[in-house]
Design a protein around this motif. Structure first.
Motif, PDB file in Angstrom:
ATOM      1  N   ARG A 212       0.866  -1.189   0.000  1.00  0.00           N
ATOM      2  CA  ARG A 212       0.000   0.000   0.000  1.00  0.00           C
ATOM      3  C   ARG A 212       0.895   1.228   0.000  1.00  0.00           C
ATOM      4  O   ARG A 212       1.887   1.293   0.737  1.00  0.00           O
ATOM      5  N   ARG A 213       0.521   2.206  -0.803  1.00  0.00           N
ATOM      6  CA  ARG A 213       1.360   3.401  -0.943  1.00  0.00           C
ATOM      7  C   ARG A 213       0.476   4.587  -1.309  1.00  0.00           C
ATOM      8  O   ARG A 213      -0.478   4.451  -2.091  1.00  0.00           O
ATOM      9  N   ASN A 214       0.809   5.758  -0.760  1.00  0.00           N
ATOM     10  CA  ASN A 214       0.127   6.976  -1.160  1.00  0.00           C
ATOM     11  C   ASN A 214       0.553   7.387  -2.560  1.00  0.00           C
ATOM     12  O   ASN A 214       1.473   6.824  -3.138  1.00  0.00           O
ATOM     13  N   ALA A 215      -0.103   8.401  -3.065  1.00  0.00           N
ATOM     14  CA  ALA A 215       0.092   8.810  -4.453  1.00  0.00           C
ATOM     15  C   ALA A 215       1.472   9.408  -4.685  1.00  0.00           C
ATOM     16  O   ALA A 215       2.002  10.134  -3.835  1.00  0.00           O
ATOM     17  N   PHE A 216       2.034   9.110  -5.854  1.00  0.00           N
ATOM     18  CA  PHE A 216       3.248   9.769  -6.297  1.00  0.00           C
ATOM     19  C   PHE A 216       2.955  11.171  -6.837  1.00  0.00           C
ATOM     20  O   PHE A 216       3.850  12.003  -6.941  1.00  0.00           O
ATOM     21  N   GLN A 217       1.709  11.440  -7.247  1.00  0.00           N
ATOM     22  CA  GLN A 217       1.388  12.703  -7.908  1.00  0.00           C
ATOM     23  C   GLN A 217       0.428  13.546  -7.074  1.00  0.00           C
ATOM     24  O   GLN A 217      -0.332  13.035  -6.243  1.00  0.00           O
ATOM     25  N   SER A 218       0.442  14.830  -7.352  1.00  0.00           N
ATOM     26  CA  SER A 218      -0.295  15.795  -6.535  1.00  0.00           C
ATOM     27  C   SER A 218      -1.801  15.648  -6.654  1.00  0.00           C
ATOM     28  O   SER A 218      -2.538  16.121  -5.785  1.00  0.00           O
ATOM     29  N   ASP A 219      -2.291  15.018  -7.707  1.00  0.00           N
ATOM     30  CA  ASP A 219      -3.734  14.868  -7.885  1.00  0.00           C
ATOM     31  C   ASP A 219      -4.264  13.571  -7.281  1.00  0.00           C
ATOM     32  O   ASP A 219      -5.406  13.173  -7.534  1.00  0.00           O
ATOM     33  N   GLY A 220      -3.441  12.884  -6.488  1.00  0.00           N
ATOM     34  CA  GLY A 220      -3.877  11.666  -5.828  1.00  0.00           C
ATOM     35  C   GLY A 220      -3.744  10.417  -6.668  1.00  0.00           C
ATOM     36  O   GLY A 220      -4.178   9.328  -6.237  1.00  0.00           O
ATOM     37  N   THR A 221      -3.118  10.508  -7.838  1.00  0.00           N
ATOM     38  CA  THR A 221      -2.929   9.328  -8.677  1.00  0.00           C
ATOM     39  C   THR A 221      -1.530   8.766  -8.477  1.00  0.00           C
ATOM     40  O   THR A 221      -0.633   9.431  -7.965  1.00  0.00           O
ATOM     41  N   GLY A 222      -1.361   7.513  -8.920  1.00  0.00           N
ATOM     42  CA  GLY A 222      -0.089   6.845  -8.712  1.00  0.00           C
ATOM     43  C   GLY A 222       0.010   6.226  -7.331  1.00  0.00           C
ATOM     44  O   GLY A 222       1.112   5.980  -6.842  1.00  0.00           O
ATOM     45  N   ASN A 223      -1.118   5.955  -6.708  1.00  0.00           N
ATOM     46  CA  ASN A 223      -1.104   5.248  -5.429  1.00  0.00           C
ATOM     47  C   ASN A 223      -1.236   3.749  -5.665  1.00  0.00           C
ATOM     48  O   ASN A 223      -1.478   3.299  -6.788  1.00  0.00           O
ATOM     49  N   GLN A 224      -1.072   2.990  -4.596  1.00  0.00           N
ATOM     50  CA  GLN A 224      -0.993   1.537  -4.755  1.00  0.00           C
ATOM     51  C   GLN A 224      -1.749   0.846  -3.630  1.00  0.00           C
ATOM     52  O   GLN A 224      -1.620   1.202  -2.463  1.00  0.00           O
ATOM     53  N   LYS A 225      -2.578  -0.138  -4.007  1.00  0.00           N
ATOM     54  CA  LYS A 225      -3.293  -0.977  -3.053  1.00  0.00           C
ATOM     55  C   LYS A 225      -3.369  -2.370  -3.669  1.00  0.00           C
ATOM     56  O   LYS A 225      -4.250  -2.640  -4.487  1.00  0.00           O
ATOM     57  N   GLU A 226      -2.433  -3.231  -3.291  1.00  0.00           N
ATOM     58  CA  GLU A 226      -2.348  -4.547  -3.915  1.00  0.00           C
ATOM     59  C   GLU A 226      -2.101  -5.612  -2.859  1.00  0.00           C
ATOM     60  O   GLU A 226      -1.454  -5.360  -1.844  1.00  0.00           O
ATOM     61  N   TYR A 227      -2.625  -6.794  -3.117  1.00  0.00           N
ATOM     62  CA  TYR A 227      -2.322  -7.943  -2.268  1.00  0.00           C
ATOM     63  C   TYR A 227      -2.478  -9.208  -3.098  1.00  0.00           C
ATOM     64  O   TYR A 227      -3.133  -9.217  -4.152  1.00  0.00           O
ATOM     65  N   GLY A 228      -1.834 -10.270  -2.634  1.00  0.00           N
ATOM     66  CA  GLY A 228      -1.912 -11.538  -3.338  1.00  0.00           C
ATOM     67  C   GLY A 228      -1.504 -12.680  -2.433  1.00  0.00           C
ATOM     68  O   GLY A 228      -0.877 -12.484  -1.383  1.00  0.00           O
ATOM     69  N   GLY A 229      -1.854 -13.888  -2.851  1.00  0.00           N
ATOM     70  CA  GLY A 229      -1.496 -15.064  -2.089  1.00  0.00           C
ATOM     71  C   GLY A 229      -1.291 -16.270  -2.992  1.00  0.00           C
ATOM     72  O   GLY A 229      -1.776 -16.308  -4.125  1.00  0.00           O
ATOM     73  N   ARG A 230      -0.559 -17.240  -2.470  1.00  0.00           N
ATOM     74  CA  ARG A 230      -0.232 -18.447  -3.237  1.00  0.00           C
ATOM     75  C   ARG A 230      -0.215 -19.640  -2.294  1.00  0.00           C
ATOM     76  O   ARG A 230       0.358 -19.573  -1.202  1.00  0.00           O
ATOM     77  N   LEU A 231      -0.836 -20.739  -2.684  1.00  0.00           N
ATOM     78  CA  LEU A 231      -0.849 -21.974  -1.901  1.00  0.00           C
ATOM     79  C   LEU A 231      -0.425 -23.111  -2.812  1.00  0.00           C
ATOM     80  O   LEU A 231      -0.991 -23.296  -3.891  1.00  0.00           O
ATOM     81  N   GLN A 232       0.578 -23.878  -2.365  1.00  0.00           N
ATOM     82  CA  GLN A 232       1.087 -24.998  -3.145  1.00  0.00           C
ATOM     83  C   GLN A 232       1.121 -26.266  -2.290  1.00  0.00           C
ATOM     84  O   GLN A 232       1.468 -26.211  -1.106  1.00  0.00           O
ATOM     85  N   VAL A 233       0.769 -27.364  -2.918  1.00  0.00           N
ATOM     86  CA  VAL A 233       0.878 -28.677  -2.295  1.00  0.00           C
ATOM     87  C   VAL A 233       1.755 -29.543  -3.185  1.00  0.00           C
ATOM     88  O   VAL A 233       1.506 -29.653  -4.395  1.00  0.00           O
ATOM     89  N   TYR A 234       2.791 -30.116  -2.591  1.00  0.00           N
ATOM     90  CA  TYR A 234       3.751 -30.924  -3.347  1.00  0.00           C
ATOM     91  C   TYR A 234       3.851 -32.298  -2.706  1.00  0.00           C
ATOM     92  O   TYR A 234       3.942 -32.436  -1.477  1.00  0.00           O
ATOM     93  N   GLY A 235       3.831 -33.322  -3.553  1.00  0.00           N
ATOM     94  CA  GLY A 235       3.950 -34.666  -3.035  1.00  0.00           C
ATOM     95  C   GLY A 235       4.832 -35.540  -3.895  1.00  0.00           C
ATOM     96  O   GLY A 235       4.914 -35.359  -5.122  1.00  0.00           O
TER      97      GLY A 235
END
Length: 818
Positions: A212-235
């Motif tokens: 998560r990050r605030n905007a790089f630009q003065s108009d509030g754009t260039g911000n970031q809201k990202e998440y992800g996940g990964r599940l693996q099963v190995y046999g």
């Protein structure tokens, strides 16, 4: 080759490397763990679909280690260009990413075409450049393959491949790691992974990431809201059989940067008429976004001749609301005759995003689904012959609607596309005498593509667009209407007719007018298909001068399928091809203390695909974004990678690329609307004939002889790392710089749109326990705060909307492992 790890000196392990475990790639075959050695350590890659030492692989390849990804805050695919000198990557609006390798790539960021660089995640080809985010965590490595990929990897690609390879579950091991970071712009990042055994033959690995990050630009754009996940099963149910199933998901929110106004382009006139264009810099900082009040104040002052008025503003808010998920399985079965690998995969993306740039607002809603299956058999015939054969099936369906409001016009698009691709491939390596290896590989690809859709283009006019100038001070701009019905109702309420015929071409008795405003509705209906079949191949020779020194030479062909445009008379375009000649040498000296890899290359690029705003061949024509085949180019250069373990605790590296590019032919067409095009390339007025027999006035622009896009002549990265033992603890100091010389990213080759040469440096200090179980890192990236220009495009008001690289960032990370 990028290698910033080694086995013998614990201090050389960057603290951020705690994010991953050194699991080997399980792809086709799994080599034994490397024997601990002194000096620079080996890196195992799967660039040829089998696991092998990168120093023994006769391919031009950058291997990016996990600690570098963390050091440079790599969270999206475009961030990789901060590490690999050969790669240029930038956001193309919303979640899309535009890739170029050594001047080869494409800037098409819609769902009409395939990317020129193959992006493969966990062994699975991703068909859309919108789906390359949310995967950069808990990784084993990233491989950047330079040059055509016409034999073994995914779909065919002319420029190269990016392979993102996650850490795999490990049997019999309970382990975990985490890292948390905080920096300026309230930049919060976090990653964690947990590996748990389930009995003796099964292991589970879960990993996740948030940013998560605030905007790089003065108009509030260039911000970031990202998440992800990964599940693996190995046999491993038996010693000869293993199976892995992996599920991942990601969400991308926030908003891409709106851009900033670089300057204004004004036509000038003298006693004999038109005298040229004058560029006036705005002086605006790069962080002053297009929605900033000061930016809108400048835009509102600009007179737009087609509308006969000023007063435009950018008020369409950019955003991302994109979700991705996928599942893949990988089965490896080892026999005395060879190894069978089977990998089925399914992926979906649900996208809704808006962006600015030259638009008041561009908007896309899209659903993507892809199914793939790859089967490989790897074996040998005695000690002197290795071989691999396989096949791949890829099926992709896309449905989307989009609109692109440009103040003076707005197309409303609704379309679907379908791609079905089959490929068979093989590789054989023969060693006729000791030290010599000869390789031949080939791939036959059959691509069948269908595209169907409608684009209704609404173009607003203030009477006659030709001189003498008409004025419409109260004419409403094209509204931010989410549907065509809303737009039609808006202009009906204002008494402005919507017509399929330009009223200024009709006499008054036929309903025409030379002064009254109107909206031209230009429907574009496409129902088209493409069948592209191509055989591509690779020939290579490698000679091992010693166990740690080898030379190689190769010739490889590549192919990038054709695609579609919403353009009447230019609905499709043809495939592009490339031929690549390479000679190189990979070496270790002084008992693995010094590594020197060098590569020289020559590429012949044919039938290049080029995307632009221009006329289609309708009656009357519409201004559209279309792709055409525009010419050929020659690309040559040298790569030099050097690493030196200067002392037991000092590691130095340099990665240098020299690039010489030239368009042997590069001809395209721009609308002739009275004034000449603003370009440094030679041009001349001409006409094009529509399928209905009408003629269209255009300019023929010839940029032959210019350098290729996104291809700086000099690119290099310099890095240094010093470990300071402190009893049971240690300090690791790291610093470096990257340099890119000037280059162009647009086809007008205007001096004020050149990306100027720049250094971008970084530094970090890590304090950690000797066993790396805990660490804290202080970092700063882009010390100089150099924000190199990425691209720029002129809008309807004559203002150049541009984008730039990230600003200076700094912060702290803490982490640990068990």
């Amino acid at each position: 080759m990028r290698m910033l790890v080694r086995y013998s000196v614990s201090g050389a392990a960057m603290a951020s490397a705690l994010l991953c475990s050194p699991a080997l790639a399980q792809s086709g075959e799994t080599p034994e763990e490397p024997t601990p050695q002194s000096g620079i350590g080996d890196i195992i890659v799967t660039a040829q679909r089998v696991a092998e030492n990168s120093q023994d692989t006769p391919l031009p390849i950058d291997v990016i280690q996990p600690e570098e990804l963390v050091q440079q805050n790599v969270l999206r695919a475009e961030d990789l260009s901060r590490i690999s000198p050969s790669l240029s990557a930038a956001s193309g609006g919303g979640p899309t990413t535009v890739f170029f390798v050594r001047g080869v790539g494409n800037s098409t960021v819609n769902a009409y075409s395939d990317p020129a660089i193959s992006f493969n995640y966990d062994g699975v080809y991703l068909g859309r450049p919108t789906s390359t985010s949310g995967v950069f965590y808990d990784l084993e490595r990233v491989e950047v393959l330079k040059g055509p990929q016409g034999t073994l990897y995914g779909r065919n690609a002319t420029a190269g491949a990016i392979n993102v390879i996650p850490n795999r579950p490990r049997l019999g091991e309970t382990s975990g790691n985490f890292t948390l970071g905080y920096g300026n712009y309230d930049w919060l990042t976090g990653q964690a992974a947990l590996n748990v055994p389930v009995g003796d033959h099964v292991a589970v690995r879960a990993a996740g990431s948030v940013a998560r990050r605030n905007a790089f630009q003065s108009d509030g754009t260039g911000n970031q809201k990202e998440y992800g996940g990964r599940l693996q099963v190995y046999g491993e149910p038996t010693a000869d059989l293993d199976l892995r199933v992996a599920f991942d998901f990601a969400h991308q929110g926030g908003a891409g940067s709106s851009g900033f106004y670089l300057g204004a382009v004004n036509p000038t006139f003298g006693p004999t008429g038109f005298a040229g264009y004058d560029f006036v810099p705005t002086g605006f900082p790069v962080d002053q976004g297009l929605l900033d009040p000061a930016s809108n104040a400048l835009l509102a002052q600009r007179f737009i001749p087609q509308l006969g008025r000023a007063g435009a503003v950018v008020d369409g808010q950019p955003f991302n609301n994109n979700d991705y998920w996928g599942i893949t399985a990988e089965l490896n079965y080892n026999t005395e005759a060879g190894t069978l690998t089977v990998q089925p995969a399914y992926r979906e993306a649900s996208l809704e995003y808006a962006f600015n740039g030259v638009f008041r607002q561009g908007y896309t809603q899209e659903e993507d689904r892809q199914t793939s299956m790859e089967v490989r058999w790897a074996g040998d015939l005695g000690d002197s012959v290795d071989y691999l054969i396989g096949g791949m099936y890829f099926d992709e369906s896309i449905s989307a609607n989009a609109r692109y409001n440009q103040q003076t016009l707005s197309p409303y698009q609704d379309f679907s596309s379908q791609t079905e691709s089959w490929a068979g491939f093989g590789k054989v390596t023969v060693r006729p005498v000791e030290g010599l290896s000869l390789t031949a590989a080939g791939r036959y690809t059959s691509d069948k593509k269908d595209f169907a859709g409608t684009s209704n283009v609404y173009i607003l006019f203030c009477g006659n667009p030709a001189p003498p100038q008409d004025f419409c001070p109260n004419l409403p701009f094209v509204p931010l209407a989410s549907t065509e019905e809303e737009l039609q109702a808006f202009y009906a309420a204002n008494g402005i007719p919507i017509t399929p015929v330009p009223l200024f071409v009709l006499p008054p008795f036929a309903g025409g007018s030379q002064t009254a405003p109107f909206v031209l509705r230009s429907p574009i209906v496409i129902d088209s298909g493409l069948d592209n079949n191509k055989f591509t191949y690779r020939l290579a020779a490698q000679y091992d001068l010693s166990r740690r020194n080898m030379v190689y030479a190769s010739f490889e062909t590549g192919y990038h399928a054709g695609g579609f445009s919403f353009a009447r008379g230019a609905e499709t375009y043809e495939p592009e091809t490339i031929k690549a000649y390479t000679i190189g040498s990979k070496n270790r000296f002084f008992d693995n203390i010094l590594q020197v890899n060098v590569e020289a290359f020559l590429w012949k690029y044919k039938n290049q695909q080029f995307s632009q705003f221009g006329y289609d061949l309708g009656d009357p024509p519409s201004t559209v974004f279309l792709t055409r085949n525009i010419g050929n180019s020659t690309i040559k250069g040298v790569d030099l990678d050097v690493e030196l373990l200067a002392t037991e605790n000092t590691l130095l590296s340099a990665n240098i690329q020299y690039l010489d590019t030239e368009y042997d032919s590069f001809v395209y067409f721009a609308p002739n609307q009275g004034l000449p095009p603003n370009t440094s390339c030679p041009f001349a007025p001409t006409t094009q004939t529509t399928p209905g027999g009408s003629t269209i006035n255009v300019f023929r622009i010839d940029c032959s002889g210019n350098t290729a896009f996104n291809s700086p002549k000099w690119s290099f990265n310099l890095n240094g790392q010093q470990t300071i033992p402190l009893g049971d603890h240690k300090a690791v100091v790291q610093g470096g710089t990257r340099y890119r010389s000037s280059s162009f990213s647009t086809a007008d080759y205007l001096p004020y749109l050149r990306s100027e040469a720049a250094f971008v440096s970084y530094a970090s200090l890590t304090l950690a326990k000797e066993d790396d179980s805990l660490f804290v890192t202080f970092y700063v990236n882009n010390i100089e705060d150099n924000q190199r220009l990425i691209t720029g495009t002129t809008n309807s008001a004559g203002l150049i909307s541009a984008s730039a690289e990230q600003p200076r960032t700094y912060g702290i990370r803490v982490g640990g492992k068990f």
